[in-house]
Design an enzyme around this catalytic site. Structure first.
Site, PDB file in Angstrom:
ATOM      1  N   GLU A 155      30.840 -27.712 -47.193  1.00  0.00           N
ATOM      2  CA  GLU A 155      29.621 -27.064 -46.713  1.00  0.00           C
ATOM      3  C   GLU A 155      28.474 -27.130 -47.715  1.00  0.00           C
ATOM      4  O   GLU A 155      27.333 -26.798 -47.383  1.00  0.00           O
ATOM      5  CB  GLU A 155      29.912 -25.586 -46.382  1.00  0.00           C
ATOM      6  CG  GLU A 155      30.841 -25.366 -45.197  1.00  0.00           C
ATOM      7  CD  GLU A 155      32.325 -25.369 -45.585  1.00  0.00           C
ATOM      8  OE1 GLU A 155      32.681 -25.962 -46.634  1.00  0.00           O
ATOM      9  OE2 GLU A 155      33.113 -24.758 -44.840  1.00  0.00           O
ATOM     10  N   LYS A 215      44.831  -6.837 -52.537  1.00  0.00           N
ATOM     11  CA  LYS A 215      44.158  -5.574 -52.800  1.00  0.00           C
ATOM     12  C   LYS A 215      45.215  -4.515 -53.066  1.00  0.00           C
ATOM     13  O   LYS A 215      45.990  -4.163 -52.185  1.00  0.00           O
ATOM     14  CB  LYS A 215      43.286  -5.182 -51.610  1.00  0.00           C
ATOM     15  CG  LYS A 215      42.224  -4.175 -51.997  1.00  0.00           C
ATOM     16  CD  LYS A 215      41.104  -4.190 -51.007  1.00  0.00           C
ATOM     17  CE  LYS A 215      40.015  -3.235 -51.456  1.00  0.00           C
ATOM     18  NZ  LYS A 215      38.970  -3.131 -50.437  1.00  0.00           N
ATOM     19  N   TRP A 249      40.982  -5.330 -56.507  1.00  0.00           N
ATOM     20  CA  TRP A 249      41.404  -6.705 -56.296  1.00  0.00           C
ATOM     21  C   TRP A 249      42.223  -7.220 -57.481  1.00  0.00           C
ATOM     22  O   TRP A 249      41.899  -6.964 -58.639  1.00  0.00           O
ATOM     23  CB  TRP A 249      40.184  -7.620 -56.142  1.00  0.00           C
ATOM     24  CG  TRP A 249      39.545  -7.532 -54.792  1.00  0.00           C
ATOM     25  CD1 TRP A 249      40.085  -7.014 -53.665  1.00  0.00           C
ATOM     26  CD2 TRP A 249      38.233  -7.977 -54.445  1.00  0.00           C
ATOM     27  NE1 TRP A 249      39.206  -7.106 -52.625  1.00  0.00           N
ATOM     28  CE2 TRP A 249      38.043  -7.700 -53.070  1.00  0.00           C
ATOM     29  CE3 TRP A 249      37.191  -8.593 -55.135  1.00  0.00           C
ATOM     30  CZ2 TRP A 249      36.874  -8.008 -52.387  1.00  0.00           C
ATOM     31  CZ3 TRP A 249      36.023  -8.903 -54.456  1.00  0.00           C
ATOM     32  CH2 TRP A 249      35.867  -8.617 -53.097  1.00  0.00           C
ATOM     33  N   THR A 304      35.830 -29.572 -42.202  1.00  0.00           N
ATOM     34  CA  THR A 304      36.600 -28.885 -43.236  1.00  0.00           C
ATOM     35  C   THR A 304      37.962 -28.608 -42.638  1.00  0.00           C
ATOM     36  O   THR A 304      38.066 -28.022 -41.566  1.00  0.00           O
ATOM     37  CB  THR A 304      35.963 -27.547 -43.619  1.00  0.00           C
ATOM     38  OG1 THR A 304      35.936 -26.712 -42.463  1.00  0.00           O
ATOM     39  CG2 THR A 304      34.560 -27.736 -44.135  1.00  0.00           C
TER      40      THR A 304
END
Lengths: 540, 540
Positions: free
Chosen positions: B330, B439, B444, B185
């Site tokens: 993954e 944040k 969020w 990755t």
């Protein structure tokens, strides 16, 4: 070097957990044995399966124990599929069409500890109970008011077991190779033999079933198996439907035309499956009522080979595509299925009809080979017949307790007992059961082809070809025919009909019209019995 | 009690063997790196893969050895997929878009012993060779006349290796948990991390991909992956297509609109997949030429989220259905996919468009959970965001050499690093990468939602939202925007555009128009670099 991927076991509880979480309100609809339609979602089914898992453990069922059912296709049977396998025990689905002595035999052979049964079978189980050496618990799959009075004393009541136990249950970690279900093949010779399925084999088989080239199932489908859950697990639709969140329609014990049409219409079934005789009933009912099942996309037909006219009628009257399938209890049951290739796009209607008469092609996961009598692989010419042998992760490696070991070959293949050909496109066509084959002048004559040939005559309801001894040719075919009510035909006329359809030396020396043929518990003609009758005819 | 089913391993050679036997003439069509179109059948591909297997063994490649590629999507790359894994070695598909230093780093980290490369990379490999500590063999994926002169001395020639070896080869019996492929990755932080796929995980993933609710692939399909085979194995289509005998169309290195349209038209592609930017090129080309890709049924879009207008254009101009997919290296890569449920039949067009903006739903095999900052499972309300964690048989259990171990949680789940919500129907929507989240005042703010909001303005080509420190709110969003050539817009106008589309307190304090954004090798904005630039702006 081992991969670094999660080592998650392939197990059956994961299928129902998935369906409950992602398709919790998607319905399982059942025509109950008691009568009314029952409907609930996969989330409800999971909760009840967990109640039953707790109940089984409370009843002392241990991992590896066999838990038997004598039951139709219902939601309770579905719950037992998951509850029994989910605690690591083995669900033994007994075919109630067996002779009572055979039922007792398989239950004792399997050493079943618990027997769940539908109310239909109260009297049967009451009579069988003394002969069941290992069953210590009987449970009727109903509620208290419907408990059959003839059931054995102390019979438990399914709904009371559910009510008495919590839906809180954590499935134990199961080895994916653990056994999950046991199904006896009711062979036409010898004692039934047990096929012991596992979690891994069943999950892989369900993944194979949903593929576009197989049953083609998505969350938008509504699956109506017109097959009983004791017949190769209703072709494993109780696993495949929740795997994708398809609606599952369970017909209870009623597989007649009117009952199936009513369910399929009301529940907008998209996928049906069943043996050929099922569709005769369905089509006759559609004819009589003028109804059409417009929601159905695909109809899988297996168990025995449908005729061209049956396939055509199903496609015309249901507006669906027929996919013939061949398989057996030992292959979970998927062996081959008849779906078209890219090259068949726009194929001529007559050619398509010919293609659909074949049993189908192999999908990834089932390896096939056809061996001649000398053990060599037969050419793929559509003519050279040989012993059909298979191999794959959802094919049996042995029968329970090592019965019938000769079918499992030393090199890892299973001999199906079928005789078949493969054509150049690798479509499989069965020509015989090995034990039914007619050998005349050193060459095989296909009994299935003879039966197909005569069955295309409008007067013929049913046919069976058997070999009879012949001084010169060793064997010659004899064709026994049952006529349709209200029709008539002369033997010579039928012989001429066959003669136009098969090789000249295949034409039977005699066509004999009979009143009936001996049929076994799975609906197949008992040819061994037939041969014995012919060799030693009972006095008239 | 163990099942009595055949213990056949799930391995990759079985897929190509199946395709060669049952779909031997079904084509793999390649736009070669050298230029011409190459076409052959799966039977040819198997024969050449076996030649290559013999060649690899002759070169001293041992089970577990890593064999690297720097290569585009071609038939030779396809052959290496099976030849390398089939002898028990591990195919390491290196992303050639990485910086050369990173390429050397991953090759050394993987301890690659052989490096196969396309002619495009002759010069690159020539320069890299001295830095590759473990590579002892270089091979150019071409024939002698096309061997790049800058390749390292002694570079072998792929076609000569094929010619020099026999197509007779018996695959060794492989443990299904054996490693088959390695893919790094190219994360936006830290060194690349290796995902080590296995035979079992890849077969199960391919079986999941072909399902009607996923890629919906049959023997009648023609699959054109508009993704490179070094990007999560081109979403594993080189495994899924032969599993069902679908035609496989490999675009070589050319993923531009004209090249894709030409291939899709000529080869009558039915299924396409790729990242959003691919489709912009395809659509622009269709617009310019007035062509239509009438054979395409489904288009899978993943990698990053497509806008509503892109989905609409693809569906309108290709006449295909868009299936958004989310996944990562993954997860092999299938995580979730956006297919409709039965309840969506006949759904309103506007609602369907809203639904299609979500990343999709879980299929059996990938378990998902979304945990809040306190570690509790978040409500499925489409609003409550949390850390997206996954589990399943085709999800990584660790990175190669145990890098980045903190993503693999003690309880067996993998933390994706994504922030997401689930709605009541369990459709997943990504809201952020965990490391990019803003944040503000303890809550969020979704950077993806801000970027989506401003991107719906016709003048916006690309956007990136980042958090900047704020004395009162800890962080506040800053929105950086690149305008489309020939368009203009004022920051206040864009701010007003965003204000109409998100919660009031999400509206960025500043919208800044910039010339460009830093893009990484996988086409994603490098937000860490962006934050550093903003915190410490270079002198103008």
């Amino acid at each position: 070097m081992l991969a670094l991927m999660m080592d998650r076991p392939l197990n059956l509880p994961s299928i129902l957990e998935y369906a409950a979480a992602y398709h919790g309100e998607r319905e399982i609809v059942t025509r109950t044995v008691e009568g009314p339609i029952h409907r609930y979602g996969y989330a409800d089914a999971l909760a009840r399966a967990k109640c039953m898992a707790n109940a089984l453990i409370a009843l002392g069922v241990k991992p590896g124990d066999r838990v038997a059912t004598l039951a139709w296709s219902t939601h309770r049977h579905f719950e037992l599929y998951y509850a029994v396998a989910g605690i690591g025990a083995v669900l033994h689905t007994i075919n109630p069409r067996l002779h009572p002595d055979q039922i007792a035999w398989v239950a004792n052979h399997a050493e079943d500890t618990v027997l769940f049964f539908d109310v239909t079978f109260g009297e049967l189980v009451g009579e069988l109970a003394p002969k069941l050496a290992t069953v210590r618990t009987f449970a009727a799959m109903t509620d208290r008011p419907h408990l059959p009075p003839q059931a054995p004393a102390g019979t438990l009541v399914y709904e009371e077991l559910i009510d008495a136990h919590s839906p809180q249950f954590d499935w134990p970690e199961l080895d994916e190779r653990q056994a999950s279900a046991l199904c006896y093949t009711s062979g036409t010779t010898g004692n039934p033999k047990g096929v012991l399925y596992g979690h891994r084999s069943t999950v892989l088989h369900a993944m194979a079933l949903i593929a576009p080239d197989c049953f083609d199932l998505s969350a938008r489908d509504a699956v109506l198996p017109c097959a009983q859950m004791y017949h190769a697990n209703a072709w494993c639709t109780p696993y495949a439907a929740p795997l994708v969140g398809a609606k599952l329609i369970l017909p209870g014990r009623q597989l007649d035309g009117p009952a199936i049409c009513e369910l399929a219409l009301a529940e907008r079934a998209t996928f049906l499956l069943g043996v050929p005789t099922i569709w005769v009933g369905v089509l006759d009912h559609l004819d009589a009522t003028g109804q059409r099942l417009t929601s159905v996309r695909n109809v899988a037909i297996g168990g025995s080979a449908p005729t061209a006219s049956l396939i055509r009628r199903v496609e015309d009257q249901l507006g669906a595509t027929v996919r013939q399938i061949w398989g057996m209890t030992e292959t979970s049951p998927l062996g081959v299925i008849n779906t078209p290739l890219a090259k068949h796009e726009g194929e001529d209607e007559a050619l398509a009809a010919q293609r659909k008469l074949k049993q189908g092609r192999g999908l990834w996961g089932v390896e096939l080979r056809i061996l001649g009598e000398d053990g060599t692989v037969q050419p793929r010419d559509g003519v050279s017949a040989g012993a059909l042998q298979v191999r794959g992760p959802w094919v049996a490696s042995a029968y329970f307790k090592n019965d019938g070991a000769q079918a499992f070959l030393g090199d890892g293949w299973f001999d199906t007992g079928d005789i078949a050909t493969l054509d150049a496109e690798r479509y499989l066509r069965l020509t015989d059961r090995a034990k039914d084959v007619i050998k005349s002048g050193g060459e095989w004559i296909s009994t299935l082809d003879l039966e197909d040939a005569v069955s295309s005559h409008p007067a013929v309801a049913m046919a069976a070809a058997v070999g009879v001894p012949h001084p010169k040719w060793d064997e010659r075919p004899l064709l026994l025919v049952v006529l349709r009510p209200g029709f008539s035909a002369e033997p010579d006329e039928l012989k001429a009909h066959v003669a136009g359809r098969v090789a000249r030396w295949w034409v039977p020396d005699e066509v004999r019209i009979v009143e009936s043929l001996p049929i076994g518990p799975t609906g197949k003609v008992l040819k061994r019995q037939l041969r014995e009758q012919i060799a030693d005819p009972a006095p008239v």
